[in-house]
Design an enzyme around this catalytic site. Structure first.
Site, PDB file in Angstrom:
ATOM      1  N   GLU A 122       6.436 -54.289   7.820  1.00 51.89           N
ATOM      2  CA  GLU A 122       5.891 -54.552   9.147  1.00 51.89           C
ATOM      3  C   GLU A 122       4.374 -54.389   9.117  1.00 51.89           C
ATOM      4  O   GLU A 122       3.901 -53.419   8.538  1.00 51.89           O
ATOM      5  CB  GLU A 122       6.485 -53.602  10.197  1.00 51.89           C
ATOM      6  CG  GLU A 122       6.165 -54.076  11.603  1.00 51.89           C
ATOM      7  CD  GLU A 122       6.836 -53.240  12.706  1.00 51.89           C
ATOM      8  OE1 GLU A 122       7.387 -52.176  12.401  1.00 51.89           O
ATOM      9  OE2 GLU A 122       6.782 -53.678  13.850  1.00 51.89           O
ATOM     10  N   GLU A 291      13.896 -44.474  15.516  1.00 56.91           N
ATOM     11  CA  GLU A 291      14.201 -45.520  14.527  1.00 56.91           C
ATOM     12  C   GLU A 291      15.612 -46.080  14.742  1.00 56.91           C
ATOM     13  O   GLU A 291      15.857 -47.256  14.512  1.00 56.91           O
ATOM     14  CB  GLU A 291      14.057 -44.975  13.104  1.00 56.91           C
ATOM     15  CG  GLU A 291      12.674 -44.422  12.769  1.00 56.91           C
ATOM     16  CD  GLU A 291      11.541 -45.386  13.048  1.00 56.91           C
ATOM     17  OE1 GLU A 291      11.746 -46.616  12.938  1.00 56.91           O
ATOM     18  OE2 GLU A 291      10.440 -44.916  13.415  1.00 56.91           O
TER      19      GLU A 291
HETATM   20 ZN   LIG Z   1       8.949 -47.786  16.275  1.00 55.15          ZN
END
Ligand SMILES: [Zn+2]
Length: 841
Positions: A122, A291
């Site tokens: 990411e 998460e």
């Molecule tokens: Zn996050």
């Protein structure tokens, strides 16, 4: 790229952990809706050596060219093609040391240096590991296979489908096909991983380097709980057959939500009971829950563009707290949410240099010191406000509808509003678009007009400027009457100014009742503020409101609407305060004032803080006790350090007696280890520094190493501080370099020389991971630039010409510097006032 879409990637990798490179082959199935003669894929720092088109058992070569600036390769088909097309690309790449893409993670085992190779993609780094359409909307399925050394272990998003030995002693590991997903969520890793597991309907595991997996027990147990909560709340089962929490030694961020293979810094997933504090445990749980929430918000339903990244991070932030609160209500995490999330967001968003939660442009968004407080902290806070507005039930039903409708697809903000509107029948779009679509937030100024309250709204910024922005603000007011009663009234403030009838007999009123709104309050009636002070002193306001009143007042000091002296005097109402939230809020504000001010102003803040916190410490005890509330344990560790910093002999003596135990390798309670080491450093010299260096080297615990790096930033001895700075650049691993620098920028003994050090070592500091480099600038400039504003500004004017990417962080840091400079100047003026008034008496 036209309308060409990826359908499936088969990725074959052969990593070499000795030479740090890998060979790769991607078979990419494309859907080409109309005849096309070329296609562009994202790549970065990969060497492509063959590219071809296959079909019906034949293979035809394609010509290609690479544009490194655009991070693209253009592939020209041998002839126009359409329908389902399969590309095969062979390439090689480096297993780099930059904690991005496919990278190496270093650790030491039995005195030997070892490496694992793992991925972090990411937002846009999958292209460093395989050619792809590297955009969240370009979802496809993935099948990963790796050829690795026979004694190593490979992990990816899904379970292993097949593992077979090769003749050369290596083995082939092939993983199951993933669901449709985005490239930034793909994970693969290889190394000496060891697991502990809990086989349920979904197999959950913790993976770590050998000898450490047992430390994952705490996380594994909490993960099982959190998984149960999420599946129940969202009404959708977790779709994969396994879920791993993977501890990675070298990791730039806190954690990353790769589908089925969540990666963490070691300190956020491994737990050693005698080393970890209550604050550390809570952080682990909040991050794991965060998460896990992403497995739905982000992985299952993905933002259609990075512009909507908040749809990932705001929800994950919100549910990080929500899940923990469900299982540990005694931890009071929603109270801590106010100080740890909302307050940070209000502070960040009070600058002109800010942006909307829905990030404009959005093409190249990165999560950094500039964006994170907006899309995580402000976004999470605004979601609390929405939940308050539509109600708990409708909020959950709306989210269920949204997740069901867009699973395995992409969504935008609009899709979420529509879902919430459908179930609540309230005008959510209208209400939310101005909270999510415009920068900043409002200040509500309020005063009495007979039996009414006159409320005016305007944008709140520390540095004043005209603005015609408006918000739809759900305002809740608690009104207190002379007979001891109180009543809550709510209204929607939908214009610049409005009147609210509060009836006769009101003696005081408090806006933002319960502090669920994202706005500042300015009380224009001094008499009301005084009455609120009395209610605080008598304990008639709940802790969240006691916290909110002082925090709004301190924000007015930063804005120049109130004087520091007023804030310090107002604290007299908190002399009996014994709840953690207001106390930690006061501690944070006093600490800020202490660092920004200098000379006698700083001394004054220190003397107020010292008296205040010595009293609190007497109350809660210097020593941790078995009956401590969770939040008391966290508060004590903070206050011991602050009290010692402000000159408390008692706090210093207590911490030094504990520190001497540490020096003798004896135990100190984990809930005060951090402050004890901070005070130990502040009072120590060269020998103490050497002790820390040795201890960091031999420590196996990342939590402990991070605490020691925090302590290292607290030395007062100038010569030792020079050694600390050298040590940071030469010895501290990249992932942790920003920690001691951040602490030094709050250390009065270190502040004066930090700016020169930064300039002299710029080249070395520029090589930090980009996110960590930005963190250094954001910590250093607003404080170390005080007194040399012009010099700092002109340095960045020149510097930004070649470092365009740093623009946001530099601008916000310079604006904070201006706010701080004004606070110092304001103090000078008010001191002169005091001298004049002194003459008159
Ligand atoms: Zn996050």
């Amino acid at each position: 790229m036209g309308d060409i879409k990826p359908i499936h990637y088969k990725i074959h990798l052969e990593p070499d952990l000795k030479k740090f490179h890998f060979t790769g082959k991607v078979e990419l199935i494309l859907e080409v809706p109309s005849p096309a003669s070329e296609v562009s894929l994202n790549i970065l720092e990969l060497a492509i050596w063959r590219c071809g088109l296959t079909g019906q058992g034949q293979s035809e070569a394609c010509s290609f060219s690479v544009d490194p600036r655009q991070e693209e390769m253009k592939i020209v088909f041998p002839r126009p093609v359409s329908g389902e097309v399969c590309l095969i690309i062979d390439y090689v790449g480096e297993i780099n040391n930059r904690m991005a893409g496919f990278y190496r993670s270093r650790y030491v085992r039995d005195g030997k240096e070892k490496y694992a190779a793992v991925t972090q993609f990411e937002e846009s780094d999958a292209r460093r590991a395989f050619p792809c359409f590297d955009h969240p909307a370009m979802k496809a399925t993935f099948e990963v296979e790796m050829i690795i050394d026979g004694d190593l272990t490979a992990i990816s998003n899904t379970d292993i489908a097949e593992e077979k030995p090769m003749e050369d002693g290596r083995k082939l590991v092939r993983f199951e096909r993933t669901p449709r997903m985005s490239t930034y969520l793909v994970f693969f890793g290889v190394g000496e991983f060891e697991f502990i597991q809990d086989p349920g309907e979904v197999l959950i595991r913790v993976a770590a380097v050998p000898g450490k997996a047992q430390q994952g027990k705490y996380s594994l147990e909490f993960l099982r709980k959190a998984l149960t909560f999420c599946e129940e709340y969202y009404g959708i089962q977790y779709p994969l057959s396994k879920l791993d929490l993977i501890a990675i030694a070298d990791f730039a961020f806190g954690a990353m939500e790769n589908w089925g293979a969540i990666t963490f810094r070691e300190n956020l997933v491994l737990h050693e009971p005698d080393k970890i504090s209550k604050a550390g445990e809570e952080r682990m749980c909040v991050v794991i829950a965060h998460e896990l929430a992403h497995q739905w918000f982000g992985n299952l339903v993905t933002p259609e563009d990075w512009k909507y990244l908040w749809l990932n991070e705001s929800f994950a932030t919100y549910f990080g707290y929500r899940v923990v609160d469900h299982y540990y209500p005694e931890w009071d995490v929603w109270e801590q949410f106010l100080q740890g999330q909302t307050q940070v967001a209000l502070d960040r968003d009070a600058l002109h240099e800010t942006f909307s939660i829905e990030i404009p442009g959005g093409d190249h968004v990165v999560i950094n010191a500039s964006t994170a407080p907006i899309i995580y902290n402000k976004g999470g806070s605004v979601l609390r406000q929405v939940e308050g507005y539509v109600g708990k039930e409708a909020f959950r039903e709306g989210l269920r509808l949204y997740l069901r409708k867009y699973q395995y697809l992409c969504a935008s903000s609009r899709d979420l509003w529509d879902a919430l509107e459908a179930v609540s029948a309230k005008p959510v779009s209208k209400m939310m678009s101005n909270w999510v679509g415009q920068p900043g937030f409002p200040m509500v100024s309020v005063e009495r007009e007979g039996d009414n309250l006159r409320m005016n709204q305007r944008r709140f910024t520390y540095l004043d400027a005209p603005s015609d922005q408006e918000w739809l603000i759900p305002v809740s007011v608690r009104v207190f009457y002379g007979d001891g009663r109180s009543k809550e009234t709510t209204t929607l403030l939908d214009s610049k100014s409005a009147l609210l009838d509060i009836g006769a007999g009101a003696v005081a009123y408090k806006l933002n009742d319960g502090q669920s709104g994202f706005y500042r309050v300015q009380y224009r009636d001094e008499a009301n503020l005084k009455e609120l002070g009395e209610l605080i002193a008598n304990g008639r306001l709940p802790p969240v409101d006691r916290w909110g009143i002082q925090d709004d007042l301190y924000a007015m000091v930063k804005r120049g609407d109130a004087r520091m002296q007023e804030y310090l005097e107002f604290l007299a109402h908190y002399v009996e305060e014994n709840v953690s939230l207001p106390l930690s809020g006061i501690a944070a504000n006093l600490h800020h004032a202490f660092i920004v001010q200098q000379g006698i102003s700083r001394k004054k803040v220190a003397s107020v803080g010292r008296a205040f916190f010595e009293r609190v410490l007497e109350n809660i005890g210097y020593e941790p006790g078995p009956q401590d509330r969770h939040t008391t344990s966290i508060l004590r560790d903070q206050l011991l350090w602050h009290a010692a910093l402000y000159g408390s002999v008692k706090a210093e003596e207590f911490c030094m007696s504990q520190f001497s135990l540490l020096l003798k390798e004896q135990k100190v309670h984990p809930n005060i280890q951090k402050s004890v080491m901070q005070v130990g450093a502040a009072c120590g010299g060269r020998d103490t520094f050497e002790w820390f260096v040795g201890k960091i080297k031999s420590s196996e615990s990342e939590h402990e190493r991070m605490n020691m790096l925090i302590a290292m930033g607290c030395f007062k001895d100038g010569k030792v501080l020079e050694r600390v700075k050298r040590y940071v650049l030469e010895e501290v691993p990249d992932r942790n370099k920003a920690i001691p620098i951040g602490i030094m920028s709050e250390n009065p003994a270190a502040i004066p020389s930090l700016w020169d050090w930064f300039q002299a070592n710029l080249q070395a500091i520029e090589r930090f991971h980009p996110v960590l480099y930005e963190r250094v600038i954001a910590a250093l400039v607003p404080i170390c630039g005080l007194g040399r504003e012009e010099e700092v500004r002109s340095f960045f004017q020149e510097y930004m010409r070649k470092q365009e990417k740093l623009k946001d962080v530099v601008k916000l840091s310079l604006e904070k510097l201006e706010v701080h400079s004004r606070m110092r100047r304001a103090r000078k003026t008010s001191l002169q006032d005091e001298r004049i008034s002194g003459l008159l008496h």
